[in-house]
Write a protein that holds these residues in place. Structure first.
Motif, PDB file in Angstrom:
ATOM      1  N   GLU A  65       0.914  -1.502  -0.082  1.00 24.24           N
ATOM      2  CA  GLU A  65      -0.103  -0.283   0.230  1.00 24.24           C
ATOM      3  C   GLU A  65       0.789   1.284  -0.204  1.00 24.24           C
ATOM      4  O   GLU A  65       0.676   2.581  -0.488  1.00 24.24           O
ATOM      5  CB  GLU A  65      -1.128  -0.263   1.052  1.00 24.24           C
ATOM      6  CG  GLU A  65      -1.736   1.217   1.783  1.00 24.24           C
ATOM      7  CD  GLU A  65      -2.721   1.341   2.600  1.00 24.24           C
ATOM      8  OE1 GLU A  65      -3.491   0.026   2.793  1.00 24.24           O
ATOM      9  OE2 GLU A  65      -2.204   1.219   3.224  1.00 24.24           O
ATOM     10  N   ASP A  68       2.572   1.553  -3.464  1.00 25.61           N
ATOM     11  CA  ASP A  68       1.179   2.221  -3.914  1.00 25.61           C
ATOM     12  C   ASP A  68       0.936   3.811  -4.160  1.00 25.61           C
ATOM     13  O   ASP A  68       0.542   4.335  -4.758  1.00 25.61           O
ATOM     14  CB  ASP A  68       0.096   1.483  -4.496  1.00 25.61           C
ATOM     15  CG  ASP A  68       1.016   0.119  -4.383  1.00 25.61           C
ATOM     16  OD1 ASP A  68       1.671  -0.179  -5.397  1.00 25.61           O
ATOM     17  OD2 ASP A  68      -0.243  -0.950  -4.141  1.00 25.61           O
ATOM     18  N   GLU A  69       1.009   3.983  -2.662  1.00 33.10           N
ATOM     19  CA  GLU A  69       1.080   5.503  -2.785  1.00 33.10           C
ATOM     20  C   GLU A  69       2.001   6.628  -2.744  1.00 33.10           C
ATOM     21  O   GLU A  69       1.289   7.730  -3.548  1.00 33.10           O
ATOM     22  CB  GLU A  69       0.980   5.293  -1.068  1.00 33.10           C
ATOM     23  CG  GLU A  69      -0.645   5.132  -0.704  1.00 33.10           C
ATOM     24  CD  GLU A  69       0.117   5.996   1.197  1.00 33.10           C
ATOM     25  OE1 GLU A  69       0.503   6.869   1.703  1.00 33.10           O
ATOM     26  OE2 GLU A  69      -0.799   4.451   1.660  1.00 33.10           O
ATOM     27  N   SER A 122       7.121   4.368  -5.261  1.00 33.37           N
ATOM     28  CA  SER A 122       5.926   3.504  -6.732  1.00 33.37           C
ATOM     29  C   SER A 122       7.496   2.673  -7.295  1.00 33.37           C
ATOM     30  O   SER A 122       7.428   1.850  -7.950  1.00 33.37           O
ATOM     31  CB  SER A 122       5.160   4.379  -7.149  1.00 33.37           C
ATOM     32  OG  SER A 122       5.976   5.550  -8.298  1.00 33.37           O
TER      33      SER A 122
END
Length: 148
Positions: A65, A68-69, A122
């Motif tokens: 998570e 992905d942020e 990312s």
């Protein structure tokens, strides 16, 4: 003793994220032993109790998570006197200079470090937990992972 492959920025940056994730989930200190490499890495933490399988899955979920942020990775140079309160100087080498480089990953983590990092989370790839080990006597939890 910390061993790092500082030439592989994605895994090295993931090391910072995993340290902070473990602190937030378990209230522990940063890893006391880390071996971070391109093919696979391992980090060990002192914990009060063995994590449940659900907690292990939560570590992996949170790590991906955070990746992905797309959190920015930035650097700041400060003198020892200007170090933020939450930064411990215990792990700095004896010959560390008066000016310390802090690595910030968004608002999630800040840590003194001289290694190479990606520009944003990312670029890490996907965090894959390979397995864990619990040492009851030492109260030590080892996380083995790779970046794919």
């Amino acid at each position: 003793m910390q061993e790092r492959d500082v030439s592989f920025p994605p895994a090295h940056t993931a090391e910072h994220l995993l340290n902070q994730t473990m602190i937030r989930i378990f209230g522990c200190e940063r890893s006391y032993n880390a071996h971070v490499e391109r093919k696979k890495s391992k980090m060990s933490f002192y914990l009060d109790q063995k994590p449940t399988r659900q907690e292990e899955k939560e570590i992996e979920r949170r790590m991906n998570e955070l990746i992905d942020e797309d959190l920015p990775v930035t650097y700041e140079f400060v003198t020892r006197d200007e170090l933020p309160e939450e930064i411990s100087t215990d792990r700095l080498p004896d010959d560390a200079s008066e000016t310390i480089r802090l690595v910030r990953i968004g608002d999630y983590d800040v840590c003194p470090c001289i290694g190479k990092h990606v520009r944003s989370t990312s670029q890490i790839g996907r965090f894959e937990m390979l397995g864990t080990n619990w040492d009851e006597k030492e109260r030590s939890f080892r996380v083995r992972f790779k970046i794919v």
